[in-house]
Design a protein around this motif. Structure first.
Motif, PDB file in Angstrom:
ATOM      1  N   GLY A  61      76.169  52.595  16.049  1.00 24.98           N
ATOM      2  CA  GLY A  61      76.545  53.499  17.122  1.00 24.98           C
ATOM      3  C   GLY A  61      77.486  54.596  16.696  1.00 24.98           C
ATOM      4  N   LEU A  62      78.273  54.367  15.661  1.00 23.68           N
ATOM      5  CA  LEU A  62      79.175  55.409  15.187  1.00 23.68           C
ATOM      6  C   LEU A  62      78.390  56.627  14.713  1.00 23.68           C
ATOM      7  CD1 LEU A  62      82.226  55.922  14.714  1.00 23.68           C
ATOM      8  CD2 LEU A  62      81.893  55.125  12.369  1.00 23.68           C
ATOM      9  N   VAL A  63      77.206  56.366  14.142  1.00 20.04           N
ATOM     10  CA  VAL A  63      76.347  57.441  13.672  1.00 20.04           C
ATOM     11  C   VAL A  63      75.471  57.982  14.797  1.00 20.04           C
ATOM     12  CG1 VAL A  63      74.438  58.003  12.106  1.00 20.04           C
ATOM     13  CG2 VAL A  63      76.310  56.550  11.310  1.00 20.04           C
ATOM     14  N   ALA A  64      74.917  57.094  15.618  1.00 22.37           N
ATOM     15  CA  ALA A  64      73.884  57.487  16.576  1.00 22.37           C
ATOM     16  C   ALA A  64      74.412  58.031  17.884  1.00 22.37           C
ATOM     17  CB  ALA A  64      72.978  56.290  16.856  1.00 22.37           C
ATOM     18  N   CYS A  65      75.528  57.489  18.374  1.00 22.40           N
ATOM     19  CA  CYS A  65      75.933  57.786  19.753  1.00 22.40           C
ATOM     20  C   CYS A  65      76.447  59.208  19.946  1.00 22.40           C
ATOM     21  CB  CYS A  65      76.978  56.780  20.217  1.00 22.40           C
ATOM     22  SG  CYS A  65      76.279  55.144  20.539  1.00 22.40           S
ATOM     23  N   GLY A  66      76.803  59.889  18.870  1.00 23.43           N
ATOM     24  CA  GLY A  66      77.290  61.255  18.996  1.00 23.43           C
ATOM     25  C   GLY A  66      76.216  62.305  18.840  1.00 23.43           C
ATOM     26  N   VAL A  67      74.968  61.891  18.535  1.00 12.74           N
ATOM     27  CA  VAL A  67      73.902  62.864  18.250  1.00 12.74           C
ATOM     28  C   VAL A  67      72.635  62.520  19.028  1.00 12.74           C
ATOM     29  CG1 VAL A  67      74.779  63.589  15.994  1.00 12.74           C
ATOM     30  CG2 VAL A  67      73.351  61.552  16.155  1.00 12.74           C
ATOM     31  N   PRO A  68      72.690  62.539  20.345  1.00 13.87           N
ATOM     32  CA  PRO A  68      71.507  62.153  21.133  1.00 13.87           C
ATOM     33  C   PRO A  68      70.294  63.018  20.851  1.00 13.87           C
ATOM     34  CG  PRO A  68      73.157  63.253  22.513  1.00 13.87           C
ATOM     35  CD  PRO A  68      73.819  62.947  21.212  1.00 13.87           C
ATOM     36  N   GLU A  69      70.509  64.296  20.489  1.00 14.21           N
ATOM     37  CA  GLU A  69      69.384  65.180  20.218  1.00 14.21           C
ATOM     38  C   GLU A  69      68.566  64.708  19.023  1.00 14.21           C
ATOM     39  OE1 GLU A  69      73.074  67.183  18.329  1.00 14.21           O
ATOM     40  OE2 GLU A  69      72.579  65.744  19.924  1.00 14.21           O
ATOM     41  N   ALA A  70      69.215  64.028  18.067  1.00  9.55           N
ATOM     42  CA  ALA A  70      68.496  63.517  16.902  1.00  9.55           C
ATOM     43  C   ALA A  70      67.616  62.329  17.269  1.00  9.55           C
ATOM     44  CB  ALA A  70      69.485  63.127  15.808  1.00  9.55           C
ATOM     45  N   LEU A  71      68.035  61.559  18.261  1.00  2.37           N
ATOM     46  CA  LEU A  71      67.255  60.400  18.689  1.00  2.37           C
ATOM     47  C   LEU A  71      66.103  60.792  19.595  1.00  2.37           C
ATOM     48  CD1 LEU A  71      69.866  59.087  17.588  1.00  2.37           C
ATOM     49  CD2 LEU A  71      69.744  57.444  19.474  1.00  2.37           C
ATOM     50  N   ALA A  72      66.293  61.851  20.380  1.00  2.00           N
ATOM     51  CA  ALA A  72      65.320  62.207  21.411  1.00  2.00           C
ATOM     52  C   ALA A  72      63.923  62.428  20.850  1.00  2.00           C
ATOM     53  CB  ALA A  72      65.803  63.454  22.154  1.00  2.00           C
ATOM     54  N   ALA A  73      63.831  63.100  19.708  1.00  2.00           N
ATOM     55  CA  ALA A  73      62.525  63.458  19.160  1.00  2.00           C
ATOM     56  C   ALA A  73      61.749  62.255  18.634  1.00  2.00           C
ATOM     57  CB  ALA A  73      62.704  64.491  18.041  1.00  2.00           C
ATOM     58  N   HIS A  74      62.429  61.119  18.452  1.00  2.00           N
ATOM     59  CA  HIS A  74      61.775  59.959  17.835  1.00  2.00           C
ATOM     60  C   HIS A  74      61.733  58.735  18.747  1.00  2.00           C
ATOM     61  CE1 HIS A  74      61.822  62.083  13.964  1.00  2.00           C
ATOM     62  NE2 HIS A  74      63.037  62.479  14.310  1.00  2.00           N
ATOM     63  N   ALA A  75      62.250  58.865  19.954  1.00  3.46           N
ATOM     64  CA  ALA A  75      62.354  57.709  20.841  1.00  3.46           C
ATOM     65  C   ALA A  75      60.994  57.141  21.230  1.00  3.46           C
ATOM     66  CB  ALA A  75      63.143  58.091  22.095  1.00  3.46           C
ATOM     67  N   ASP A  76      59.955  57.983  21.299  1.00  9.11           N
ATOM     68  CA  ASP A  76      58.640  57.504  21.730  1.00  9.11           C
ATOM     69  C   ASP A  76      57.824  56.888  20.601  1.00  9.11           C
ATOM     70  OD1 ASP A  76      59.098  58.290  24.345  1.00  9.11           O
ATOM     71  OD2 ASP A  76      58.218  60.287  24.048  1.00  9.11           O
ATOM     72  N   ARG A  77      58.170  57.208  19.347  1.00  5.16           N
ATOM     73  CA  ARG A  77      57.329  56.702  18.250  1.00  5.16           C
ATOM     74  C   ARG A  77      57.997  55.594  17.429  1.00  5.16           C
ATOM     75  NH1 ARG A  77      57.826  58.153  13.083  1.00  5.16           N
ATOM     76  NH2 ARG A  77      59.638  59.421  12.532  1.00  5.16           N
ATOM     77  N   LEU A  78      59.305  55.390  17.615  1.00  2.12           N
ATOM     78  CA  LEU A  78      60.027  54.350  16.878  1.00  2.12           C
ATOM     79  C   LEU A  78      60.716  53.415  17.856  1.00  2.12           C
ATOM     80  CD1 LEU A  78      61.822  56.608  14.209  1.00  2.12           C
ATOM     81  CD2 LEU A  78      59.693  55.303  13.898  1.00  2.12           C
ATOM     82  N   ARG A  79      60.955  52.186  17.426  1.00  6.01           N
ATOM     83  CA  ARG A  79      61.763  51.272  18.243  1.00  6.01           C
ATOM     84  C   ARG A  79      63.213  51.444  17.795  1.00  6.01           C
ATOM     85  NH1 ARG A  79      61.838  47.568  21.940  1.00  6.01           N
ATOM     86  NH2 ARG A  79      63.393  45.881  21.883  1.00  6.01           N
TER      87      ARG A  79
END
Length: 361
Positions: A74-92
């Motif tokens: 979460g230290l890496v992921a929680c501050g960059v939601p835009e980076a997760l958005a593009a991959h949320a549908d194809r990755l778990r």
């Protein structure tokens, strides 16, 4: 490895070098997954986090094949939601929350609000969220409007350890240990003020941990120690690891955790594994770490209100002056050793959340 038994782990760049509870947790859980036969692919991303470069996370995720399971610190992921958005549908995407970003002590209100908003968006892009305590799980569910069914708790484990004989065996004054990064979140300044109020009693204290996270705080801490005339009794050795840390544990009689925020408090179970009682701020999930029977002047120690110098000083004084209380806490801590969960426990739960298939027959 069989197909599907792989997980990509997106981690802070210093996960293997910086001595923090979050890094230890990440390393141990991933080692446990490897022991379960999972192929762990690590992506270590340079920070600083949580305010690092979203493009680094996006690039790491872009290289992960469709349908794969990804565990993100979460230290890496929680501050960059835009980076997760593009991959949320194809990755778990599974996000591991150690400490909610806005709970770090000392943040300016605007910064806390910004981190909170970014974390909320990031967690809504995750297929699942894992926390290290029930307290944290309840907090992120309520704070960010998450479906409780998507949030799991994988509490830290602890290694078996020898019973610490303590400083009293050698006839030296009782030794107190505060173990953690020297930052406002960990509250060492509160402990120093409390110790100044019991300077008439025999004791020594060690405040061990990284000193580079908040240099200004460390300067203020050293100044307070000198101002109270405690320089000869309170040690700040910096990072202590491996055999040197074992030696510190062996001469410790009481762990003090004066944190302003804490999701679990792995150092608590590390102390209890050695039969060392604990005095801790009752914040976050610390009560979960102390376990059943912990309470005011009972069980394997007790807790005190956060930032309450007077109460902490009074509890420490009573522990120093009351041999019956001291013996009772010690016996309770020794009894707690056999109830602590091993490190394989959170790894097994994590494999289920990641939906990794079972090992081949």
């Amino acid at each position: 490895m069989t197909a599907g038994r792989a997980v990509h782990a997106v981690l802070p760049g210093d996960v293997d070098t910086a001595p923090s509870g979050g890094n230890v947790y990440d390393r141990r859980v991933l080692a446990g997954l490897t022991a379960l036969g999972v192929d762990v692919v690590r992506h270590r991303l340079p920070g600083p986090w949580p305010d690092g470069d979203a493009s680094a996370v996006a690039e790491a995720l872009t290289g992960v094949p469709d349908g794969a399971a990804v565990l993100l610190d979460g230290l890496v992921a929680c501050g960059v939601p835009e980076a997760l958005a593009a991959h949320a549908d194809r990755l778990r995407l599974v996000v591991l929350v150690h400490l909610p970003l806005a709970d770090e002590a000392g943040l300016a209100p605007a910064s806390a609000r910004d981190r909170d908003a970014r974390e909320r968006a990031a967690l809504h892009h995750a297929a699942a969220v894992v926390t290290t305590s029930r307290w944290t799980a309840d907090r992120v569910v309520a704070r960010h409007g998450l479906d409780p069914a998507r949030v799991s708790v994988a509490a830290p484990g602890v290694d078996p350890a020898p019973v610490s004989p303590g400083a009293a065996v050698s006839g030296t004054p009782p030794r107190l240990l505060c173990l953690g990064a020297l930052t406002p979140t960990k509250g060492q300044d509160v402990l120093v003020e409390a110790l100044s109020r019991i300077a008439d009693r025999p004791w020594t204290a060690v405040l061990a941990g990284p000193t580079d996270r908040d240099p200004g705080f460390v300067v203020r801490l050293r100044t307070a120690i000198a101002r109270h005339g405690l320089a000869g009794r309170v040690g700040l050795p910096g990072v202590v690891q491996d055999a040197a840390l074992d030696a510190v544990w062996a001469t410790t009689d009481l762990l003090v955790l004066p944190s302003r925020a804490e999701t679990f408090g792995m150092v608590v179970t590390e102390a209890l594994a050695r039969g060392i009682p604990v005095v801790a701020s009752r914040v976050g999930g610390v009560a979960e770490a102390v376990g059943p029977g912990g309470g005011p002047l009972g069980g394997p120690g007790t807790w005190v209100p956060s930032e309450n110098v007077g109460t902490l000083a009074a509890v420490l004084r009573r522990w120093l002056e009351d041999p019956v209380l001291r013996s009772g806490w010690r016996l309770s801590a020794l009894g707690r050793r056999g109830t602590l969960r091993p490190w394989c426990s959170p790894s097994r739960l994590m494999s289920q959340v990641l939906r990794l298939p079972g090992p081949p027959a």
